[in-house]
Design an enzyme around this catalytic site. Structure first.
Site, PDB file in Angstrom:
ATOM      1  N   VAL A   1       6.398 -11.125 -53.650  1.00  0.00           N
ATOM      2  CA  VAL A   1       5.681 -10.039 -54.331  1.00  0.00           C
ATOM      3  C   VAL A   1       6.620  -9.329 -55.307  1.00  0.00           C
ATOM      4  O   VAL A   1       6.294  -9.145 -56.482  1.00  0.00           O
ATOM      5  CB  VAL A   1       5.087  -9.023 -53.320  1.00  0.00           C
ATOM      6  CG1 VAL A   1       4.434  -7.852 -54.056  1.00  0.00           C
ATOM      7  CG2 VAL A   1       4.064  -9.704 -52.419  1.00  0.00           C
TER       8      VAL A   1
ATOM      9  N   THR B   1       4.518  -2.797 -49.011  1.00  0.00           N
ATOM     10  CA  THR B   1       4.804  -3.411 -47.709  1.00  0.00           C
ATOM     11  C   THR B   1       3.696  -3.103 -46.697  1.00  0.00           C
ATOM     12  O   THR B   1       3.226  -1.967 -46.613  1.00  0.00           O
ATOM     13  CB  THR B   1       6.157  -2.882 -47.165  1.00  0.00           C
ATOM     14  OG1 THR B   1       7.157  -3.117 -48.147  1.00  0.00           O
ATOM     15  CG2 THR B   1       6.532  -3.563 -45.858  1.00  0.00           C
TER      16      THR B   1
ATOM     17  N   HIS C   1      -6.312  -0.874 -45.664  1.00  0.00           N
ATOM     18  CA  HIS C   1      -6.115  -2.257 -46.112  1.00  0.00           C
ATOM     19  C   HIS C   1      -6.077  -3.120 -44.862  1.00  0.00           C
ATOM     20  O   HIS C   1      -5.085  -3.171 -44.164  1.00  0.00           O
ATOM     21  CB  HIS C   1      -4.789  -2.342 -46.873  1.00  0.00           C
ATOM     22  CG  HIS C   1      -4.525  -3.683 -47.459  1.00  0.00           C
ATOM     23  ND1 HIS C   1      -5.439  -4.370 -48.209  1.00  0.00           N
ATOM     24  CD2 HIS C   1      -3.422  -4.461 -47.439  1.00  0.00           C
ATOM     25  CE1 HIS C   1      -4.909  -5.507 -48.615  1.00  0.00           C
ATOM     26  NE2 HIS C   1      -3.695  -5.588 -48.153  1.00  0.00           N
TER      27      HIS C   1
HETATM   28  N1  APR Z   1      16.306  -4.027 -47.962  1.00  0.00           N
HETATM   29  C1  APR Z   1      15.973  -4.717 -49.080  1.00  0.00           C
HETATM   30  N2  APR Z   1      15.235  -5.852 -49.043  1.00  0.00           N
HETATM   31  C2  APR Z   1      14.850  -6.290 -47.832  1.00  0.00           C
HETATM   32  C3  APR Z   1      15.153  -5.606 -46.642  1.00  0.00           C
HETATM   33  C4  APR Z   1      15.936  -4.431 -46.741  1.00  0.00           C
HETATM   34  N3  APR Z   1      16.287  -3.726 -45.664  1.00  0.00           N
HETATM   35  N4  APR Z   1      14.622  -6.300 -45.610  1.00  0.00           N
HETATM   36  C5  APR Z   1      13.976  -7.344 -46.130  1.00  0.00           C
HETATM   37  N5  APR Z   1      14.108  -7.358 -47.481  1.00  0.00           N
HETATM   38  C6  APR Z   1      13.614  -8.335 -48.448  1.00  0.00           C
HETATM   39  C7  APR Z   1      13.772  -9.768 -47.964  1.00  0.00           C
HETATM   40  O1  APR Z   1      15.108 -10.217 -48.103  1.00  0.00           O
HETATM   41  C8  APR Z   1      12.795 -10.499 -48.867  1.00  0.00           C
HETATM   42  O2  APR Z   1      13.425 -10.986 -50.043  1.00  0.00           O
HETATM   43  O3  APR Z   1      12.227  -8.183 -48.648  1.00  0.00           O
HETATM   44  C9  APR Z   1      11.755  -9.408 -49.226  1.00  0.00           C
HETATM   45  C10 APR Z   1      10.357  -9.712 -48.694  1.00  0.00           C
HETATM   46  O4  APR Z   1       9.902 -10.816 -49.364  1.00  0.00           O
HETATM   47  P1  APR Z   1       8.890 -11.909 -48.747  1.00  0.00           P
HETATM   48  O5  APR Z   1       9.302 -12.224 -47.345  1.00  0.00           O
HETATM   49  O6  APR Z   1       8.768 -13.005 -49.753  1.00  0.00           O
HETATM   50  O7  APR Z   1       7.530 -11.106 -48.620  1.00  0.00           O
HETATM   51  P2  APR Z   1       6.448 -10.896 -49.795  1.00  0.00           P
HETATM   52  O8  APR Z   1       5.487 -12.019 -49.786  1.00  0.00           O
HETATM   53  O9  APR Z   1       7.160 -10.539 -51.038  1.00  0.00           O
HETATM   54  O10 APR Z   1       5.674  -9.622 -49.208  1.00  0.00           O
HETATM   55  C11 APR Z   1       6.312  -8.356 -49.184  1.00  0.00           C
HETATM   56  O11 APR Z   1       4.266  -7.161 -49.413  1.00  0.00           O
HETATM   57  O12 APR Z   1       2.038  -7.801 -49.464  1.00  0.00           O
HETATM   58  C12 APR Z   1       3.080  -7.309 -48.664  1.00  0.00           C
HETATM   59  O13 APR Z   1       2.548  -8.116 -46.447  1.00  0.00           O
HETATM   60  C13 APR Z   1       3.438  -8.232 -47.537  1.00  0.00           C
HETATM   61  O14 APR Z   1       4.776  -6.640 -46.341  1.00  0.00           O
HETATM   62  C14 APR Z   1       4.817  -7.761 -47.195  1.00  0.00           C
HETATM   63  C15 APR Z   1       5.367  -7.346 -48.549  1.00  0.00           C
END
Ligand code: APR
Length: 326
Positions: free
Chosen positions: A25, A131, A187
């Site tokens: 995202v 998130t 949501h």
């Molecule tokens: N600080 C910074 N980044 C972090 C941290 C942190 N403490 N913890 C996790 N991350 C990063 C991860 O390293 C990862 O790159 O957050 C990112 C999450 O990315 P994805 O797992 O690809 O998830 P994504 O599909 O982007 O979804 C993100 O949006 O729609 C919502 O439900 C979905 O909660 C989720 C969020």
């Protein structure tokens, strides 16, 4: 000769959007923001190299995409300073064996830490939370931030409305932008699509489709996220979520004051208080400028209250788990 932007954006050249979480995202929001020529971007992730690599890749596409917006990748919050908008996408997805409560706690920690850091460097920004679980994370982010509620907003209603818009357009075979939709509530399973407020060029869909057909489209909207998860097998939707976030960012940076459904802080509207829930609001450079109270039927209002109960329950659960928020 340097590249000349093709867009005729009126937004301030120095606008800055910071995106926390460079996952699917986050990186797609980053791409949309720079390629729509809205702002420079700072992309931050906890994983070293990840945001830097994505940023470099996107920078190398600038000559082809014809824009001059800059993007930096970082692991240090200091680089987010002076942002106009901060987007929080950091978190982890629910894994097999993990309860919703576990997810609340894990993502609650990640989101509150991220917001605490960002507010140090960008106290005047608008905060856009993505998130999940969205409504609860937006509440926790607000509590942690110490910011006025109009500076905090959750992205869900735009996405849910876009999904319903898609399904209605596909079902009727009409152009996508002839369809307007409105989805309220939390949501999740208890979101509240409002067919009465869904129109095709001003004609209510209730005049164009029978109840059973509408009910099917409404259910598909409720299951919209799950349908994609099932197909992808790993990960969840990100293109439409990123487009939804970008629409909201655009409304803020261009001060469009668009009327959009989003999770905003309710203080008595719809008979609800002290929670973030999806309702129509106007979003401009000041943040949430107005919350609109629709004239809901008794059944619609009951459904909204049902939705709010679940959100409230999870907020209380998360608050119990996360002491030391401020
Ligand atoms: N600080 C910074 N980044 C972090 C941290 C942190 N403490 N913890 C996790 N991350 C990063 C991860 O390293 C990862 O790159 O957050 C990112 C999450 O990315 P994805 O797992 O690809 O998830 P994504 O599909 O982007 O979804 C993100 O949006 O729609 C919502 O439900 C979905 O909660 C989720 C969020």
């Amino acid at each position: 000769m340097s590249n000349v932007s093709l867009s005729s954006s009126v937004c301030d050249k120095s606008s800055k959007v910071s995106i926390i979480g460079a996952g699917n995202v986050g990186k797609t929001v980053a791409q949309r923001v720079i390629e729509h020529n809205l702002a420079n971007v700072c992309l931050l992730d906890i994983v070293e190299g990840l945001p830097q690599g994505i940023a470099l890749d996107l920078m190398e596409a600038r000559g082809l995409e014809l824009h001059n917006r800059r993007i930096v990748g970082t692991n240090d919050y200091i680089d987010t300073e002076n942002s106009d908008v901060v987007v929080i996408t950091a978190g982890i997805a629910r894994k097999p064996g993990m309860s919703r409560e576990d997810l609340l706690q894990l993502n609650g920690k990640i989101v509150t830490q991220a917001v605490r850091e960002c507010v140090k460097y960008s106290p005047n920004a608008l905060y856009l939370i993505i998130t999940n679980p969205l409504d609860v994370m937006t509440y926790l982010a607000w509590k942690t931030s110490g910011l006025p509620p109009y500076k905090m907003v959750g992205m869900a209603g735009v996405l849910d409305s876009a999904r319903l818009q898609t399904f209605i357009a596909m079902s009727l075979g009409v152009a996508m932008d002839d369809v307007q939709t409105m989805v309220l509530g939390g949501h999740g399973d208890l979101m509240l699509p409002l067919p009465r407020y869904c129109t095709v060029r001003g004609i209510p869909i209730t005049e164009l489709m029978d109840e059973a057909r509408i009910a099917k489209l409404v259910q598909r909207t409720r299951d919209g996220g799950a349908e994609i998860v099932k197909l992808l097998k790993t990960g969840s939707a990100y293109y439409a979520p990123a487009s939804s976030a970008c629409r909201m960012i655009e409304s803020v940076l261009l001060n469009e004051s668009r009327l959009l459904p989003a999770a905003v802080y309710l203080q008595g509207e719809y008979g609800l208080r002290d929670l973030f829930l999806g309702v129509p609001c106007r979003l401009g450079c000041g943040g949430v400028e107005q919350i609109l109270e629709l004239n809901l039927t008794e059944a619609e209002l009951n459904a909204l209250h049902q939705s709010s109960k679940l959100v409230k329950k999870n907020i209380n659960l998360a608050l119990e788990q996360l002491v030391n928020l401020t």
